[in-house]
Design a protein around this motif. Sequence first.
Motif, mmCIF file in Angstrom:
data_model
loop_
_atom_site.group_PDB
_atom_site.id
_atom_site.type_symbol
_atom_site.label_atom_id
_atom_site.label_comp_id
_atom_site.label_asym_id
_atom_site.label_seq_id
_atom_site.Cartn_x
_atom_site.Cartn_y
_atom_site.Cartn_z
ATOM 1 N N ASN A 1 0.847 -1.201 0.000
ATOM 2 C CA ASN A 1 0.000 0.000 0.000
ATOM 3 C C ASN A 1 0.880 1.248 0.000
ATOM 4 O OD1 ASN A 1 0.915 0.334 2.616
ATOM 5 N ND2 ASN A 1 -1.100 0.209 3.570
ATOM 6 N N GLY A 2 0.261 2.409 0.143
ATOM 7 C CA GLY A 2 1.005 3.660 0.084
ATOM 8 C C GLY A 2 2.046 3.814 1.179
ATOM 9 N N ALA A 3 1.881 3.075 2.265
ATOM 10 C CA ALA A 3 2.857 3.126 3.368
ATOM 11 C C ALA A 3 3.923 2.055 3.217
ATOM 12 C CB ALA A 3 2.135 2.960 4.698
ATOM 13 N N GLY A 4 3.873 1.313 2.100
ATOM 14 C CA GLY A 4 4.866 0.274 1.853
ATOM 15 C C GLY A 4 4.585 -1.029 2.578
ATOM 16 N N MET A 5 3.363 -1.236 3.040
ATOM 17 C CA MET A 5 3.020 -2.430 3.799
ATOM 18 C C MET A 5 2.315 -3.470 2.939
ATOM 19 S SD MET A 5 1.719 -0.867 7.440
ATOM 20 C CE MET A 5 1.566 -2.495 8.190
ATOM 21 N N THR A 6 2.681 -4.730 3.147
ATOM 22 C CA THR A 6 2.021 -5.854 2.482
ATOM 23 C C THR A 6 1.028 -6.487 3.457
ATOM 24 O OG1 THR A 6 3.640 -7.465 3.265
ATOM 25 C CG2 THR A 6 4.126 -6.340 1.172
ATOM 26 N N ALA A 7 0.286 -7.479 2.976
ATOM 27 C CA ALA A 7 -0.634 -8.206 3.863
ATOM 28 C C ALA A 7 0.146 -8.864 5.004
ATOM 29 C CB ALA A 7 -1.397 -9.264 3.066
ATOM 30 N N LEU A 8 1.332 -9.379 4.686
ATOM 31 C CA LEU A 8 2.177 -10.002 5.708
ATOM 32 C C LEU A 8 2.563 -8.982 6.779
ATOM 33 C CD1 LEU A 8 3.827 -12.379 6.789
ATOM 34 C CD2 LEU A 8 5.644 -11.783 5.175
#
Length: 228
Positions: A196-203
């Motif tokens: 996402n825009g914050a660089g976060m994945t589902a993991l």
Amino acid sequence: MHDVLTSRLSRRQALRLLAVPVLLSVLPGLAFAGAYDDYFSAVKLDNIKLVRSLLQRGFDPNTVEEERGETGLIIAVREDAGKVFDLLLNTKDVNLDARARNGDTALMMAAYKGRYDVAKALLDKGAEPNQTGWAALHYAAAVGNNQIVQLLLDHSAYIDAESPNQTTPIMMAARGGHILTVKLLLDEGADLTLKNGAGMTALDFARVGGFKDIVEGLTYRLKKAGKL
């Protein structure tokens, strides 16, 4: 004298006749002066009799309430006003995909509230599952309702739909700790590598939430796919 009186009466009658069109043009506004408040109160109270009466008198079913910018259909879903929902769903020219001020549609509201029956009725009538920004699948995944998730996917909902900050449904499921929903989305082809825009994945969402089972499951899937 008789001619003068006749002349005056004729002028009065003419003025009355001229006033009729003007009066008729004002009547609709007068008739609906209090209909706005009556309509939305009736929707919230599931007062089908009053809602039907207003609609029959010409009240626009797509009128928006000022507070949230919601239509009667959205409010009926939010307030569990089942009788009014059925009426509005089958009302001619009702906008099934109208969006409230926050972007919610009736279908998104149904997904958020876990109302499978309502979501199915809307989809069967032609409601659009894919919206720009937040979509119904985000909401269904966020609350972990697999029935609605599957229903939306069966109606061609985009599995990797991105919210305004690029958050996807599987990220929402992982964030909420809904392991079965995460598994369902994975089995249906959700992309675990998206950020996402914050660089976060589902993991990442699963790790932040402390959901160890989801972390282990996603890590296994990523390693198996050669992406970790």
